[in-house]
Design an enzyme around this catalytic site. Structure first.
Site, PDB file in Angstrom:
ATOM      1  N   HIS A 163     -12.260   1.197  -6.294  1.00  0.00           N
ATOM      2  CA  HIS A 163     -13.533   1.683  -5.749  1.00  0.00           C
ATOM      3  C   HIS A 163     -14.740   1.097  -6.494  1.00  0.00           C
ATOM      4  O   HIS A 163     -15.861   1.202  -6.004  1.00  0.00           O
ATOM      5  CB  HIS A 163     -13.572   3.218  -5.752  1.00  0.00           C
ATOM      6  CG  HIS A 163     -13.764   3.853  -7.093  1.00  0.00           C
ATOM      7  ND1 HIS A 163     -12.740   4.415  -7.816  1.00  0.00           N
ATOM      8  CD2 HIS A 163     -14.879   4.036  -7.843  1.00  0.00           C
ATOM      9  CE1 HIS A 163     -13.210   4.924  -8.942  1.00  0.00           C
ATOM     10  NE2 HIS A 163     -14.516   4.694  -8.991  1.00  0.00           N
ATOM     11  N   ASP A 198      -5.923   2.912  -6.205  1.00  0.00           N
ATOM     12  CA  ASP A 198      -7.277   2.757  -6.731  1.00  0.00           C
ATOM     13  C   ASP A 198      -7.304   1.784  -7.908  1.00  0.00           C
ATOM     14  O   ASP A 198      -7.970   2.013  -8.914  1.00  0.00           O
ATOM     15  CB  ASP A 198      -7.877   4.103  -7.143  1.00  0.00           C
ATOM     16  CG  ASP A 198      -9.377   4.001  -7.434  1.00  0.00           C
ATOM     17  OD1 ASP A 198     -10.031   3.120  -6.858  1.00  0.00           O
ATOM     18  OD2 ASP A 198      -9.886   4.803  -8.253  1.00  0.00           O
ATOM     19  N   GLY A 252     -19.363   5.477 -14.110  1.00  0.00           N
ATOM     20  CA  GLY A 252     -19.400   4.294 -14.959  1.00  0.00           C
ATOM     21  C   GLY A 252     -18.213   4.196 -15.894  1.00  0.00           C
ATOM     22  O   GLY A 252     -17.907   3.130 -16.428  1.00  0.00           O
ATOM     23  N   SER A 293     -15.183   4.818 -14.813  1.00  0.00           N
ATOM     24  CA  SER A 293     -14.061   4.427 -13.957  1.00  0.00           C
ATOM     25  C   SER A 293     -13.565   3.030 -14.326  1.00  0.00           C
ATOM     26  O   SER A 293     -14.339   2.085 -14.404  1.00  0.00           O
ATOM     27  CB  SER A 293     -14.483   4.446 -12.491  1.00  0.00           C
ATOM     28  OG  SER A 293     -14.863   5.735 -12.085  1.00  0.00           O
ATOM     29  N   LEU A 319       8.896   4.525   6.328  1.00  0.00           N
ATOM     30  CA  LEU A 319       9.879   5.228   7.154  1.00  0.00           C
ATOM     31  C   LEU A 319       9.316   5.561   8.522  1.00  0.00           C
ATOM     32  O   LEU A 319      10.017   5.458   9.521  1.00  0.00           O
ATOM     33  CB  LEU A 319      10.334   6.503   6.432  1.00  0.00           C
ATOM     34  CG  LEU A 319      11.443   7.314   7.075  1.00  0.00           C
ATOM     35  CD1 LEU A 319      12.709   6.474   7.232  1.00  0.00           C
ATOM     36  CD2 LEU A 319      11.748   8.568   6.241  1.00  0.00           C
ATOM     37  N   GLY A 320       8.056   5.992   8.584  1.00  0.00           N
ATOM     38  CA  GLY A 320       7.429   6.262   9.885  1.00  0.00           C
ATOM     39  C   GLY A 320       7.557   7.693  10.364  1.00  0.00           C
ATOM     40  O   GLY A 320       7.793   7.929  11.552  1.00  0.00           O
ATOM     41  N   VAL A 321       7.389   8.649   9.437  1.00  0.00           N
ATOM     42  CA  VAL A 321       7.421  10.059   9.821  1.00  0.00           C
ATOM     43  C   VAL A 321       6.173  10.769   9.322  1.00  0.00           C
ATOM     44  O   VAL A 321       5.544  10.352   8.350  1.00  0.00           O
ATOM     45  CB  VAL A 321       8.657  10.795   9.246  1.00  0.00           C
ATOM     46  CG1 VAL A 321       9.927  10.290   9.870  1.00  0.00           C
ATOM     47  CG2 VAL A 321       8.697  10.704   7.728  1.00  0.00           C
TER      48      VAL A 321
END
Length: 456
Positions: free
Chosen positions: A81, A112, A188, A190, A240-242
């Site tokens: 970010h 991040d 600052g 971060s 997986l797609g759930v």
């Protein structure tokens, strides 16, 4: 600044020392203070100040943050970010003059984290680095030090403890199990390191939420992400797609499940590994490839998501399922996680478009993924005057089909200069024709006046 931030933790240490004889208590506090000073002085030279010139839609801002040198040749890790949408990134290294222009090697929104690269100038020594620890071995209550550049105050040191671990912030797109600390993490800070009293990096500071509550990305996560970004340039995560929800005790009691634990499948995406494996809505996932699943609150869901994401793409996994009272075993071969952050393109006509990711497709309830989605329209621009709006799905420009972001770019590059062009877009169930009329420079010049050369 350092003295103020150390006050509370040292006060707590002092309370503990009151239980000792006076001489021993003084020796213990002196040793703690000496160690904090020694470690801080050793680590601070590897903590850099980052300035990112960021453009978001039609606004430019200067974002500041911190970073950690991880390699003598100039590999820097910071937060995604801090450098997201950056047009230019500069790095200031303590004790060295001027700024270094940084290259963004790669970014990963889901942790991040971002990796930058700076190069030593001719004749300079290699950059200083700090040893990396093992975040899997941390313990709640352990003393830690945060170093960063809050509000531009370079080399700020704060002392605290590890307040918790495995924290799931339930933030969209984040997969981290954060370390929680009461060492100060302000704007600052971060991207700076969280270190132990042995001078080892335990994590990369990410964000603060009020006084005394900060969250840090475990360094073991950072090691994996940095290695992947330096090696492959991207992160390939299992998929997986759930969609799932917790199996809380109320539902378990209602369904008479006793002490059964797991997660409830409440959505199965079409053409996903889960669909191919035969998972159904209402199934209760008990184990994922041998790992027992347990989620009774929404914040527990992150553990399952991280487990899937960290499994290698292409791996065949065993799914233990409870379906209508009967236990079944299914096999699924994990795919590649669809893109989380859509590619974008900003135009000179006051509008920005995004590629249609699987998430945007579901979010906007689109009928097709063919096209690009308008994400921003600048007020007073040619696009706004023509009637283009956020959420419009552009599918054609001057009779050229637009199926995805690259064909949009090709169509825009082929436009003759200063010539109107026609956009065909879907808005809900309707097709809309939008004529963009470029503003040529001579329209903004008043022929009856001379430009102001300055002065009065």
């Amino acid at each position: 600044m350092t003295r103020f931030l150390l006050t509370l933790p040292l006060h707590l240490a002092l309370v503990g020392c009151t239980l000792m004889p006076a001489a021993q208590a003084k020796d213990a506090l002196d040793e703690l203070q000496a160690r904090i000073i020694r470690v801080s002085e050793r680590v601070t030279p590897s903590v850099v100040h980052i300035e990112a010139a960021v453009k978001l839609n039609n606004r430019r801002n200067l974002v500041t943050g911190s970073g950690l040198l991880m390699d003598p040749n100039g590999v820097v890790v910071t937060n995604e970010h801090v450098v997201e949408r950056a047009e230019k990134v500069s790095v200031i290294v303590p004790g060295r003059p001027g700024r270094y222009l940084a290259k963004v090697v790669g970014m990963d929104k889901q942790t991040d984290l971002a990796v930058l690269k700076i190069s030593p100038r001719e004749g300079e020594k290699p950059f200083p680095v700090t040893p990396l620890g093992d975040s899997d071995r941390i313990r709640v209550g352990e003393w830690v030090i945060a170093i960063g550049n809050p509000y531009g105050l370079d080399g700020t040191v704060s002392l605290g403890i590890i307040s918790g671990k495995g924290r799931d912030l339930r933030t969209d797109n984040l997969l981290n199990d954060f370390i929680q600390t009461d060492a100060m993490i302000d704007r600052g800070s971060s991207g700076g390191p969280l270190i132990n009293l042995q001078g080892e990096v335990l994590g990369i500071n990410s964000r603060g939420q009020g006084r005394g509550i900060g969250f840090t990305i475990p360094i073991n996560t950072a090691k994996r992400v940095v290695a992947d970004l330096l090696g492959e340039g991207h992160i390939a995560r299992g998929y997986l797609g759930v969609a799932i929800q917790p199996l809380d005790r109320e539902l378990a009691t209602y369904w008479d499940l006793g002490e059964v634990h797991g997660v409830i499948v409440n959505g199965v995406l079409d053409d996903s590994p889960a669909a191919e494996a035969g998972l159904e809505i209402g199934d209760i996932l008990l184990r994922f490839d041998g790992h027992e699943l347990r989620a009774e609150k929404d914040e527990d869901i992150g553990a399952f998501q991280r487990l899937v994401a960290r499994t290698k793409v292409g791996t065949e996994v065993r799914l233990d399922v409870l379906r209508q009272g009967s236990r079944e075993t299914l096999k699924a071969r994990l795919g590649v996680q669809p893109k989380v952050v859509p590619d974008e393109e900003e135009t000179h006509f006051g509008f920005t478009v995004q590629e249609v990711t699987a998430k945007l497709f579901r979010l906007h309830r689109l009928e097709t993924r063919d096209g690009v989605l308008v994400s921003f329209v600048e007020r007073g621009s040619e696009a706004e005057e023509a009637g283009l709006g956020p959420g419009d799905l552009i599918q054609r420009i001057n009779q050229k089909p637009v199926a995805e972001i690259e064909s949009f770019r090709d169509a825009m590059r082929s436009l003759p200069p200063d010539t109107p062009f026609l956009i065909q877009a879907r808005r809900g169930d309707n097709v809309r024709f939008v004529l963009i009329v470029p503003r040529t420079s001579d329209k903004h010049v008043d022929s009856g006046s001379e430009p102001n050369a300055g002065g009065s």
